[in-house]
Design an enzyme around this catalytic site. Sequence first.
Site, mmCIF file in Angstrom:
data_model
loop_
_atom_site.group_PDB
_atom_site.id
_atom_site.type_symbol
_atom_site.label_atom_id
_atom_site.label_comp_id
_atom_site.label_asym_id
_atom_site.label_seq_id
_atom_site.Cartn_x
_atom_site.Cartn_y
_atom_site.Cartn_z
ATOM 1 N N HIS A 46 0.861 -1.186 0.000
ATOM 2 C CA HIS A 46 0.000 0.000 0.000
ATOM 3 C C HIS A 46 0.895 1.233 0.000
ATOM 4 C CE1 HIS A 46 -3.925 -1.872 1.777
ATOM 5 N NE2 HIS A 46 -3.305 -2.724 0.978
ATOM 6 N N GLU A 48 0.828 3.892 1.745
ATOM 7 C CA GLU A 48 1.215 4.339 3.084
ATOM 8 C C GLU A 48 2.406 3.545 3.619
ATOM 9 O OE1 GLU A 48 -3.394 4.409 3.136
ATOM 10 O OE2 GLU A 48 -1.805 3.343 2.080
ATOM 11 N N CYS A 76 -6.487 2.032 5.571
ATOM 12 C CA CYS A 76 -7.164 0.820 6.025
ATOM 13 C C CYS A 76 -6.630 0.447 7.413
ATOM 14 C CB CYS A 76 -6.906 -0.305 5.024
ATOM 15 S SG CYS A 76 -5.192 -0.900 5.030
ATOM 16 N N CYS A 79 -2.775 -0.167 7.438
ATOM 17 C CA CYS A 79 -1.973 1.052 7.320
ATOM 18 C C CYS A 79 -2.113 1.939 8.553
ATOM 19 C CB CYS A 79 -2.353 1.802 6.051
ATOM 20 S SG CYS A 79 -1.886 0.877 4.559
#
Length: 143
Positions: A46, A48, A76, A79
């Site tokens: 991801h 992040e 999410c 993260c």
Amino acid sequence: MRAALDEARAAAAHGDVPVGALALADGEVVARAHNERERRGDPTAHAELLALRAAADALGSWRLDSVTLVVTLEPCPMCAGALIAARVARLVFGAPDPRAGACGTLYNLCSDPRLNHELAVTRGVLEEEAAQLLREFFAVRRA
């Protein structure tokens, strides 16, 4: 946020969900990333997490207590947990995520006093532009 949106467009260009992130320390960009799950075949790639890893490398520490993370989509749970574990000072995000948002929409992990760290959260920065990028990406995928 505009630079994070540029990162999100880079993700879409190679078939990943358009999410981009920047890590800032003392007002300077120390890391930038975008989703690379499809490109890397890695479910944890991801934007992040990639930005946090790069920021830790740039700053020489896993403790990112001087960092503001700017991301186009609300993080999410995975993260948000990484933001807490890294002791990030502040999160700024664009679009809320009604399906996985863990920073105020479905959950509020970043502001949960039961956890060992809380961070300031600013939501809705260039929200419509970030949301539009996602809508366009998924419209093309559904077509």
